[in-house]
Write a protein that holds these residues in place. Structure first.
Motif, mmCIF file in Angstrom:
data_model
loop_
_atom_site.group_PDB
_atom_site.id
_atom_site.type_symbol
_atom_site.label_atom_id
_atom_site.label_comp_id
_atom_site.label_asym_id
_atom_site.label_seq_id
_atom_site.Cartn_x
_atom_site.Cartn_y
_atom_site.Cartn_z
ATOM 1 N N SER A 78 0.833 -1.203 0.000
ATOM 2 C CA SER A 78 0.000 0.000 0.000
ATOM 3 C C SER A 78 0.868 1.253 0.000
ATOM 4 O O SER A 78 2.084 1.208 0.212
ATOM 5 N N LEU A 79 0.225 2.406 -0.230
ATOM 6 C CA LEU A 79 0.953 3.672 -0.292
ATOM 7 C C LEU A 79 1.686 3.971 1.016
ATOM 8 O O LEU A 79 2.800 4.486 1.019
ATOM 9 N N SER A 80 1.068 3.644 2.150
ATOM 10 C CA SER A 80 1.702 3.900 3.446
ATOM 11 C C SER A 80 2.775 2.890 3.774
ATOM 12 O O SER A 80 3.527 3.065 4.738
ATOM 13 N N THR A 81 2.830 1.800 2.987
ATOM 14 C CA THR A 81 3.709 0.630 3.187
ATOM 15 C C THR A 81 3.331 -0.155 4.446
ATOM 16 O O THR A 81 4.057 -1.060 4.839
ATOM 17 N N GLU A 82 2.190 0.165 5.056
ATOM 18 C CA GLU A 82 1.754 -0.541 6.260
ATOM 19 C C GLU A 82 1.070 -1.871 5.926
ATOM 20 O O GLU A 82 0.955 -2.742 6.774
ATOM 21 N N ARG A 83 0.609 -2.011 4.685
ATOM 22 C CA ARG A 83 -0.163 -3.193 4.316
ATOM 23 C C ARG A 83 0.363 -3.821 3.037
ATOM 24 O O ARG A 83 0.938 -3.138 2.178
ATOM 25 N N GLU A 93 -5.911 -11.801 0.401
ATOM 26 C CA GLU A 93 -5.419 -11.577 1.769
ATOM 27 C C GLU A 93 -4.877 -10.159 1.906
ATOM 28 O O GLU A 93 -4.233 -9.637 0.997
ATOM 29 N N ILE A 94 -5.116 -9.570 3.057
ATOM 30 C CA ILE A 94 -4.556 -8.272 3.418
ATOM 31 C C ILE A 94 -3.739 -8.460 4.684
ATOM 32 O O ILE A 94 -4.268 -8.910 5.710
ATOM 33 N N TRP A 95 -2.470 -8.135 4.596
ATOM 34 C CA TRP A 95 -1.561 -8.275 5.725
ATOM 35 C C TRP A 95 -1.134 -6.901 6.229
ATOM 36 O O TRP A 95 -0.791 -6.021 5.434
ATOM 37 N N ALA A 96 -1.157 -6.731 7.547
ATOM 38 C CA ALA A 96 -0.625 -5.536 8.189
ATOM 39 C C ALA A 96 0.614 -5.973 8.951
ATOM 40 O O ALA A 96 0.516 -6.523 10.055
ATOM 41 N N GLY A 97 1.764 -5.797 8.320
ATOM 42 C CA GLY A 97 2.979 -6.346 8.886
ATOM 43 C C GLY A 97 2.906 -7.859 8.868
ATOM 44 O O GLY A 97 2.619 -8.475 7.840
ATOM 45 N N GLU A 156 -4.839 -9.188 8.385
ATOM 46 C CA GLU A 156 -5.906 -8.256 8.727
ATOM 47 C C GLU A 156 -7.245 -8.674 8.120
ATOM 48 O O GLU A 156 -8.310 -8.435 8.709
ATOM 49 N N ALA A 157 -7.203 -9.268 6.920
ATOM 50 C CA ALA A 157 -8.451 -9.692 6.274
ATOM 51 C C ALA A 157 -8.140 -10.802 5.293
ATOM 52 O O ALA A 157 -7.078 -10.812 4.654
ATOM 53 N N LEU A 211 -9.551 -2.933 -1.951
ATOM 54 C CA LEU A 211 -8.565 -3.363 -2.932
ATOM 55 C C LEU A 211 -9.257 -3.652 -4.255
ATOM 56 O O LEU A 211 -10.311 -4.304 -4.295
ATOM 57 N N LEU A 212 -8.657 -3.178 -5.348
ATOM 58 C CA LEU A 212 -9.104 -3.535 -6.688
ATOM 59 C C LEU A 212 -8.203 -4.623 -7.247
ATOM 60 O O LEU A 212 -6.978 -4.552 -7.105
ATOM 61 N N TYR A 213 -8.788 -5.633 -7.863
ATOM 62 C CA TYR A 213 -8.001 -6.623 -8.597
ATOM 63 C C TYR A 213 -8.835 -7.135 -9.766
ATOM 64 O O TYR A 213 -10.043 -6.901 -9.839
ATOM 65 N N THR A 214 -8.182 -7.812 -10.717
ATOM 66 C CA THR A 214 -8.875 -8.335 -11.892
ATOM 67 C C THR A 214 -8.875 -9.849 -11.849
ATOM 68 O O THR A 214 -7.868 -10.473 -11.506
ATOM 69 N N ALA A 215 -9.996 -10.445 -12.205
ATOM 70 C CA ALA A 215 -10.110 -11.904 -12.284
ATOM 71 C C ALA A 215 -11.055 -12.262 -13.417
ATOM 72 O O ALA A 215 -11.776 -11.406 -13.952
#
Length: 725
Positions: free
Chosen positions: A78-83, A97-101, A105-106, A135-139
């Motif tokens: 992510s832009l903040s580099t936190e995720r 998947e969403i990772w925070a460090g 996270e999700a 989050l945007l992604y293509t499938a």
């Protein structure tokens, strides 16, 4: 009896092809100086390709190497580099998947919601919202479900076009929006999101065109505002093959997400149900546009949108225009870098880019913001910076006297003053280098990584030299020559003329393991950039249109003659090799000049241009030969006659050169029937010809085993002929 006998593997070929190739990079913690580079690695023993990552601490310390899990199909920070977002496929299931460090996270299983993730350079998306809650992604959207075939079986079998060569499984690219928190929630890392907060929808833009539009390359600008590339069906219902063809009907679109209230009315929030959103095409229909990139100011506010543009139709690759739009005022579009029609030898020839800009292209120095990119400049690829306000182009990797003629590729920037690139020469494998601007605005380079070579490989590469030779009276034709530094007394090394495909491509000074391994067999390699090659100015691209089979062939034979007269090679010691349009040229050369070449090697060659058959780019056979192609175009007897006369097959009766053919059985670009037909035509005329066919291989024949076997067959075929000379 076959004259093609296997002479074993080549340790040098194995070593050179297994060198790691940097493919992407990401500053995962710019403030802390942490950089992650991804490499592609071939494993000949296991017949597999792998991805390996190295994490570099730019403030000191050794890099950390890790083999990337094959489960991970794509990831981004992510832009903040936190995720970090990860698209994962494991045990026939798909997850977002969403990772925070180090904390998950999700996570959402999306196996039933859609098909495979799109990770190709044309339709893939992976973009965090500014709040880092979506989050945007293509499938690949699921095909229509038929509950009862006796009622209506047609949806199951209705024809749906695909994106062509290497993308045949991709027919319904769809943008999906995964949200795990409300945008109102603070963006700092938190505990795992509650299941009831998760939602997944498919964006279904309102169609405002008369033909269907398929979307990809989506990026967030604001929480509601998205920019994407829309690919159009042609009027006759085709999706023209897009690989290597940045001239397809495509535009930059603005999509506006529905309100949170509308999303809240969904019966099943995680089903991937389609939700309509307003859509507006921003670009002109006569321009093929792609690769949207959003520039933000220090506060994260979007200020500019940039994208790449080519004309629709015509030459299948040409000079690129760089466009921008001011997002603060939504003012009219601006051409930052225009087409350069003609340029002097040392003048900027225009932009000749890969399909996309780097994922993170922006950098700042000297008080200005620039977009960093690599572009062809004659026979090499170089780093350019373009001022996002004035469009001024800075050439940052110019070769000075005595310098190595590296070909460069920009992998990423940190958004501020650093960028990471890869560079190579014909005899120096790919290195990773860091560029950083000092306070005076000077760009300084630091070598971060280079591959480890055996002593044998190092000595072998040190025994070669390379140069770029201009061909008199054939401007802008030049030729990249790779040859031994020391030649023993006696006949000169056999010279292999090795024209590139396309025809609108370029042979550059970048490292090519297969080509160099062939040079290490004792040959001189001649790699001509004939008229129509990229990086010399648009005039020369257009000059080849309608002259394929004559002008390009004339340029190639001129390089042969010039290298002979200049003492680099010798008459009667000439081979030729090429694939695709390079195979087209090789076929012409041995047909039009039957006494010049003693051996020929052709891979997936264009042999009979009137036999379009199953090609995913039928327009190529018209446009490149100066003929009009429209949705209602038919191949008439008159057109077939012109295409036949411009084809190598027209000269088959004159061929005397022994020919080796390689055919990818799943090639959608040049129908396998082209090569097979040439094989039978030569065989029926009593010519010396061999052919290898590779199941499941496409146009490039780049599978690990297939490319190795093909290289070994080339070596053995040429060796047999050389021993008889």
């Amino acid at each position: 009896m076959s004259s093609l006998k296997h002479n074993g593997t080549s340790p040098l070929f194995i070593e050179l092809t297994e060198l790691p190739v940097p493919t992407s990079a990401e500053f995962i913690k710019p403030n802390d100086g942490v950089l992650r580079v991804t490499y592609s690695v071939r494993d000949n023993e296991r017949n597999a390709k792998k991805s390996v990552t190295k994490t570099f601490s730019l403030n000191g310390g050794s890099p950390v190497t890790a083999q990337e899990s094959p489960e991970i199909k794509a990831s981004t920070t992510s832009l903040s580099t936190e995720r970090q977002a990860i698209l994962r496929e494991a045990s026939e299931k798909r997850f977002v998947e969403i990772w925070a460090g180090a904390q998950l996270e999700a996570c959402l299983e999306v196996t039933k919601a859609h098909g495979e993730f799109h990770t190709n350079e044309f339709t893939s998306s992976l973009s965090f919202s500014p709040s880092e809650t979506a989050l945007l992604y293509t499938a690949e959207a699921n095909p229509p479900i038929v509950q009862n075939l006796s009622e209506d079986p047609y949806p199951k079998f209705r024809y749906t076009p695909h994106f062509g060569e290497t993308l045949h499984s991709q027919k319904r690219p769809t943008i999906y929006l995964f949200r795990w928190r409300s945008p109102a929630v603070a963006a700092s890392p938190r505990a795992r999101a509650a299941k009831e907060d998760l939602s997944l929808i498919a964006l279904s833009p309102a169609e405002v065109e008369t033909v269907p539009v398929l979307f990809g390359q989506a990026v967030f600008a604001t929480e509601e505002r998205i920019f994407a590339t829309g690919y159009e069906h042609t009027k006759d219902g085709r999706i023209l093959g897009i690989k290597y063809c940045p001239n397809r009907p495509a535009g930059i679109w603005e999509l506006t997400l529905p309100t949170q209230d509308a999303l809240g009315e969904l019966d099943d929030r995680v089903s991937g149900s389609a939700v309509a959103c307003s859509s507006t095409r921003l670009t002109l229909s006569e321009r093929s546009c792609r690769s949207p990139r959003v520039l933000r100011d220090a506060s994260g506010t979007p200020t500019k949108l940039l994208w790449l543009s080519n004309p629709v139709g015509g030459a299948h690759s040409a000079c690129v225009q760089l466009y921008s739009r001011d997002l603060r005022s939504d003012s009219g579009d601006k051409v930052l870098v225009d087409t350069v029609f003609e340029a002097g030898e040392k003048e900027f020839p225009g932009l000749y880019l890969d399909y996309n800009l780097p994922a993170s292209p922006f950098t700042e120095y000297r008080g200005h913001t620039y977009v960093a990119m690599h572009s062809l400049w004659r026979s090499r690829s170089t780093v350019l910076f373009v001022d996002v306000d004035s469009g001024e182009v800075s050439h940052e990797t110019e070769v000075f006297s005595g310098g190595e003629p590296y070909s460069w590729k920009v992998l990423s920037t940190d958004g501020y003053s650093r960028l990471v690139c890869t560079r190579s020469t014909p005899t120096i494998p790919s290195e990773v280098v860091l560029g950083a601007f000092d306070r005076q605005g000077n760009l300084n380079w630091t070598l971060l990584d280079r591959p480890a070579l055996s002593m044998e490989a190092t000595e072998a590469l040190n025994g070669l030299k390379h140069s770029v030779v201009s061909i008199p009276e054939r401007y802008p034709t030049d030729v990249l020559v790779i040859q031994p530094k020391e030649v023993p007394p006696g006949p000169k090394p056999i010279c292999i003329t090795y024209p590139h495909g396309g025809p609108h491509s370029t042979s550059t000074t970048a490292f090519s393991p297969a080509a160099i391994a062939l040079a290490l067999e004792g040959y001189t390699l001649s790699m001509p950039n004939y008229t129509g090659s990229l990086g010399f100015g648009e005039k020369w691209v257009q000059k080849l249109i309608g002259e394929c089979g004559t002008l390009d062939v004339g340029d190639c034979i001129a390089t042969v003659e010039h290298l002979i007269t200049s003492g680099i090679s010798e008459r009667g010691r000439q081979f030729v090799q090429g694939g695709s349009h390079g195979g087209f040229l090789a076929g012409h050369l041995i047909g039009q000049y039957p006494d010049v070449f003693q051996a020929a090697v052709l891979a997936n060659p264009v042999i009979s241009c009137g036999e379009i058959s199953t090609s995913d780019i039928p327009d190529w056979y018209f446009a490149e030969f100066g003929l009009s192609f429209e949705p209602d175009t038919l191949l008439t007897p008159e057109t077939y006659k012109k295409l036949f006369n411009a084809s190598p097959i027209a000269h088959v009766d004159k061929v005397r050169t022994p020919v080796l053919l390689a055919i990818g059985e799943d090639d959608l670009r040049v129908a396998p029937t082209q090569g097979r037909g040439y094989y039978h035509a030569l065989k029926g005329r009593g010519k010396q010809v061999e052919m290898l066919t590779f199941p499941k291989e496409t146009h490039p024949i780049d599978g690990v085993e297939a490319s190795r076997v093909w290289w070994e067959a080339t070596r053995d075929w040429l060796r047999v002929v050389a021993e008889q000379m």
